[in-house]
Write a protein that holds these residues in place. Structure first.
Motif, PDB file in Angstrom:
ATOM      1  N   GLY A 290       0.780  -1.228   0.000  1.00 51.70           N
ATOM      2  CA  GLY A 290       0.000   0.000   0.000  1.00 51.70           C
ATOM      3  C   GLY A 290       0.810   1.275   0.000  1.00 51.70           C
ATOM      4  N   HIS A 291       2.157   1.153  -0.019  1.00 49.96           N
ATOM      5  CA  HIS A 291       3.007   2.338   0.079  1.00 49.96           C
ATOM      6  C   HIS A 291       4.069   2.399  -1.014  1.00 49.96           C
ATOM      7  N   GLY A 292       3.920   1.613  -2.058  1.00 51.70           N
ATOM      8  CA  GLY A 292       4.813   1.719  -3.197  1.00 51.70           C
ATOM      9  C   GLY A 292       6.107   0.945  -3.034  1.00 51.70           C
ATOM     10  N   ALA A 293       6.891   0.991  -4.091  1.00 55.43           N
ATOM     11  CA  ALA A 293       8.178   0.290  -4.146  1.00 55.43           C
ATOM     12  C   ALA A 293       9.264   1.289  -4.509  1.00 55.43           C
ATOM     13  N   ALA A 294      10.509   0.944  -4.142  1.00 56.66           N
ATOM     14  CA  ALA A 294      11.615   1.865  -4.401  1.00 56.66           C
ATOM     15  C   ALA A 294      12.908   1.098  -4.617  1.00 56.66           C
ATOM     16  N   LEU A 295      13.815   1.735  -5.319  1.00 57.33           N
ATOM     17  CA  LEU A 295      15.186   1.252  -5.472  1.00 57.33           C
ATOM     18  C   LEU A 295      16.094   2.303  -4.859  1.00 57.33           C
ATOM     19  N   ASP A 296      16.776   1.949  -3.788  1.00 54.80           N
ATOM     20  CA  ASP A 296      17.639   2.880  -3.065  1.00 54.80           C
ATOM     21  C   ASP A 296      16.896   4.172  -2.739  1.00 54.80           C
ATOM     22  N   GLY A 297      15.627   4.029  -2.370  1.00 56.12           N
ATOM     23  CA  GLY A 297      14.822   5.169  -1.960  1.00 56.12           C
ATOM     24  C   GLY A 297      14.132   5.916  -3.074  1.00 56.12           C
ATOM     25  N   VAL A 298      14.417   5.575  -4.323  1.00 56.59           N
ATOM     26  CA  VAL A 298      13.785   6.246  -5.472  1.00 56.59           C
ATOM     27  C   VAL A 298      12.558   5.444  -5.893  1.00 56.59           C
ATOM     28  N   PRO A 299      11.380   6.059  -5.939  1.00 58.19           N
ATOM     29  CA  PRO A 299      10.164   5.314  -6.272  1.00 58.19           C
ATOM     30  C   PRO A 299      10.243   4.627  -7.640  1.00 58.19           C
ATOM     31  N   LEU A 300       9.604   3.464  -7.717  1.00 60.22           N
ATOM     32  CA  LEU A 300       9.611   2.667  -8.943  1.00 60.22           C
ATOM     33  C   LEU A 300       8.239   2.666  -9.592  1.00 60.22           C
ATOM     34  N   ARG A 301       8.251   2.520 -10.920  1.00 61.76           N
ATOM     35  CA  ARG A 301       6.999   2.388 -11.667  1.00 61.76           C
ATOM     36  C   ARG A 301       7.253   1.499 -12.872  1.00 61.76           C
ATOM     37  N   VAL A 302       6.312   0.595 -13.126  1.00 59.25           N
ATOM     38  CA  VAL A 302       6.451  -0.312 -14.263  1.00 59.25           C
ATOM     39  C   VAL A 302       6.389   0.454 -15.583  1.00 59.25           C
ATOM     40  N   SER A 303       6.746  -0.235 -16.654  1.00 55.46           N
ATOM     41  CA  SER A 303       6.756   0.403 -17.970  1.00 55.46           C
ATOM     42  C   SER A 303       5.336   0.718 -18.438  1.00 55.46           C
ATOM     43  N   ARG A 304       5.252   1.617 -19.397  1.00 54.53           N
ATOM     44  CA  ARG A 304       3.957   2.023 -19.956  1.00 54.53           C
ATOM     45  C   ARG A 304       3.670   1.346 -21.288  1.00 54.53           C
ATOM     46  N   THR A 305       4.450   0.353 -21.634  1.00 59.60           N
ATOM     47  CA  THR A 305       4.258  -0.280 -22.934  1.00 59.60           C
ATOM     48  C   THR A 305       2.852  -0.856 -23.064  1.00 59.60           C
ATOM     49  N   SER A 306       2.318  -0.764 -24.281  1.00 53.25           N
ATOM     50  CA  SER A 306       0.968  -1.282 -24.546  1.00 53.25           C
ATOM     51  C   SER A 306       0.956  -2.219 -25.749  1.00 53.25           C
ATOM     52  N   ARG A 307       2.138  -2.530 -26.277  1.00 51.65           N
ATOM     53  CA  ARG A 307       2.225  -3.424 -27.440  1.00 51.65           C
ATOM     54  C   ARG A 307       3.040  -4.662 -27.073  1.00 51.65           C
ATOM     55  N   LEU A 308       2.404  -5.812 -27.172  1.00 50.74           N
ATOM     56  CA  LEU A 308       3.098  -7.043 -26.839  1.00 50.74           C
ATOM     57  C   LEU A 308       4.264  -7.300 -27.781  1.00 50.74           C
ATOM     58  N   ASP A 309       4.126  -6.918 -29.034  1.00 58.18           N
ATOM     59  CA  ASP A 309       5.213  -7.176 -29.993  1.00 58.18           C
ATOM     60  C   ASP A 309       6.457  -6.342 -29.692  1.00 58.18           C
ATOM     61  N   LEU A 310       6.321  -5.324 -28.821  1.00 61.44           N
ATOM     62  CA  LEU A 310       7.466  -4.513 -28.409  1.00 61.44           C
ATOM     63  C   LEU A 310       7.826  -4.740 -26.935  1.00 61.44           C
ATOM     64  N   ALA A 311       7.279  -5.800 -26.350  1.00 64.43           N
ATOM     65  CA  ALA A 311       7.515  -6.070 -24.928  1.00 64.43           C
ATOM     66  C   ALA A 311       8.733  -6.967 -24.737  1.00 64.43           C
ATOM     67  N   LEU A 312       9.583  -6.585 -23.788  1.00 62.65           N
ATOM     68  CA  LEU A 312      10.740  -7.389 -23.403  1.00 62.65           C
ATOM     69  C   LEU A 312      10.331  -8.226 -22.196  1.00 62.65           C
ATOM     70  N   VAL A 313      10.434  -9.533 -22.326  1.00 63.71           N
ATOM     71  CA  VAL A 313       9.895 -10.453 -21.328  1.00 63.71           C
ATOM     72  C   VAL A 313      10.993 -11.369 -20.808  1.00 63.71           C
ATOM     73  N   ALA A 314      11.025 -11.557 -19.511  1.00 68.99           N
ATOM     74  CA  ALA A 314      12.008 -12.449 -18.882  1.00 68.99           C
ATOM     75  C   ALA A 314      11.335 -13.735 -18.428  1.00 68.99           C
ATOM     76  N   THR A 315      12.121 -14.781 -18.291  1.00 72.89           N
ATOM     77  CA  THR A 315      11.620 -16.047 -17.785  1.00 72.89           C
ATOM     78  C   THR A 315      12.752 -16.809 -17.111  1.00 72.89           C
ATOM     79  N   GLY A 316      12.426 -17.981 -16.602  1.00 73.48           N
ATOM     80  CA  GLY A 316      13.419 -18.877 -16.029  1.00 73.48           C
ATOM     81  C   GLY A 316      13.057 -20.295 -16.386  1.00 73.48           C
ATOM     82  N   PHE A 317      13.988 -21.212 -16.216  1.00 70.00           N
ATOM     83  CA  PHE A 317      13.772 -22.609 -16.571  1.00 70.00           C
ATOM     84  C   PHE A 317      14.021 -23.499 -15.368  1.00 70.00           C
TER      85      PHE A 317
END
Length: 269
Positions: free
Chosen positions: A135-162
């Motif tokens: 309820g209070h947000g996320a931060a990296l070294d005290g700097v607030p974080l926000r996810v990307s604004r991308t709206s196109r899957l064909d331009l999305a960079l996606v991570a995974t693991g195996f």
């Protein structure tokens, strides 16, 4: 942020930071003592064990009586309703740690009634500290974080693991081979906690993985969610995915990514 939540976050940051420093400074010796778990590729080092011992010791001093669930020593079963349970991955990305690849971290979360309420992910090599409180947000070294604004899957960079088992990796790779033509590209870095943090920072647009344990995502998933990601935790059913899939994605591509994953055979691999 109320007092209790602030205290939990402060403890998570402090203890994870101390464990990260231990992992970093003892690595050269720690990687000489290596065992395996589920397969020969699933390793545990003395660094993992020492880091978890330190976390348990410090939590016993700072938060006496609160149970701890950890990757190496288990536990965490005797939790009173409304009580705090700490969940630790003493080194998330152990194979990276073994090889000297700097994408690994100590992950520590405080959970109440099965939900993470505060968490920290600390990178030993860089010293970066990722944090969130519900309820209070996320931060990296005290700097607030926000996810990307991308709206196109064909331009999305996606991570995974195996997975660690070869047959499961083959099934996962087959699904990824179908998915990769529908997105910008795939990344596979080897730490679930840090991949979730990367979603939070907008460094990637989505991340998914099957077969994770609670300690892999307890802090990272909270950080991603508090930065605005849509997060699907393992344990759910009836949404088209298998029960052990974790998915975190920017809202603009989350629904389309879900559909593409199902159509690519990644719903349960």
């Amino acid at each position: 942020m109320h007092v209790g939540q602030r205290e939990l976050l402060a403890v998570a940051v402090r203890v994870a930071g101390e464990a990260a420093e231990l992992a970093r400074t003892t690595r050269e010796k720690a990687i000489l003592d290596v065992d395996t778990k589920s397969s020969e590729t699933d390793v545990v080092t003395e660094g993992d064990r020492a880091s978890e011992r330190l976390v348990r010791q410090r939590l016993a001093e700072l938060r006496p009586g609160e149970p701890v669930l950890g990757e190496e020593e288990g536990g965490g079963s005797a939790v009173e309703p409304g009580g705090v349970c700490w969940v630790v991955d003493p080194i998330d990305g152990t194979v990276n740690y073994l090889y000297g690849y700097p994408w690994y971290a100590v992950s520590l979360a405080a959970r109440v009634d099965g939900a993470s309420v505060a968490g920290a992910v600390v990178e030993p090599d860089s010293g970066r500290c990722w944090t969130a409180a519900r309820g209070h947000g996320a931060a990296l070294d005290g700097v607030p974080l926000r996810v990307s604004r991308t709206s196109r899957l064909d331009l999305a960079l996606v991570a995974t693991g195996f997975g660690y088992q070869a047959e499961r990796r083959r099934r996962q790779a087959a699904g990824v081979a179908k998915l990769v033509g529908r997105i910008r590209d795939i990344r596979r870095a080897g730490s679930a906690a840090l991949d979730l943090c990367a979603v939070a920072a907008g460094w990637i647009d989505g991340y998914f993985e099957n077969g994770l344990s609670t300690w892999d995502w307890a802090a990272g998933a909270l950080i991603a969610e508090e930065a605005g990601a849509q997060v699907r935790l393992p344990g759910r059913a009836g949404d088209g995915f298998g029960p052990d899939l974790l998915l975190a994605a920017a809202p603009g591509v989350a629904d389309e990514l879900r559909t593409a994953m199902i159509e690519s055979g990644l719903a349960e691999v």
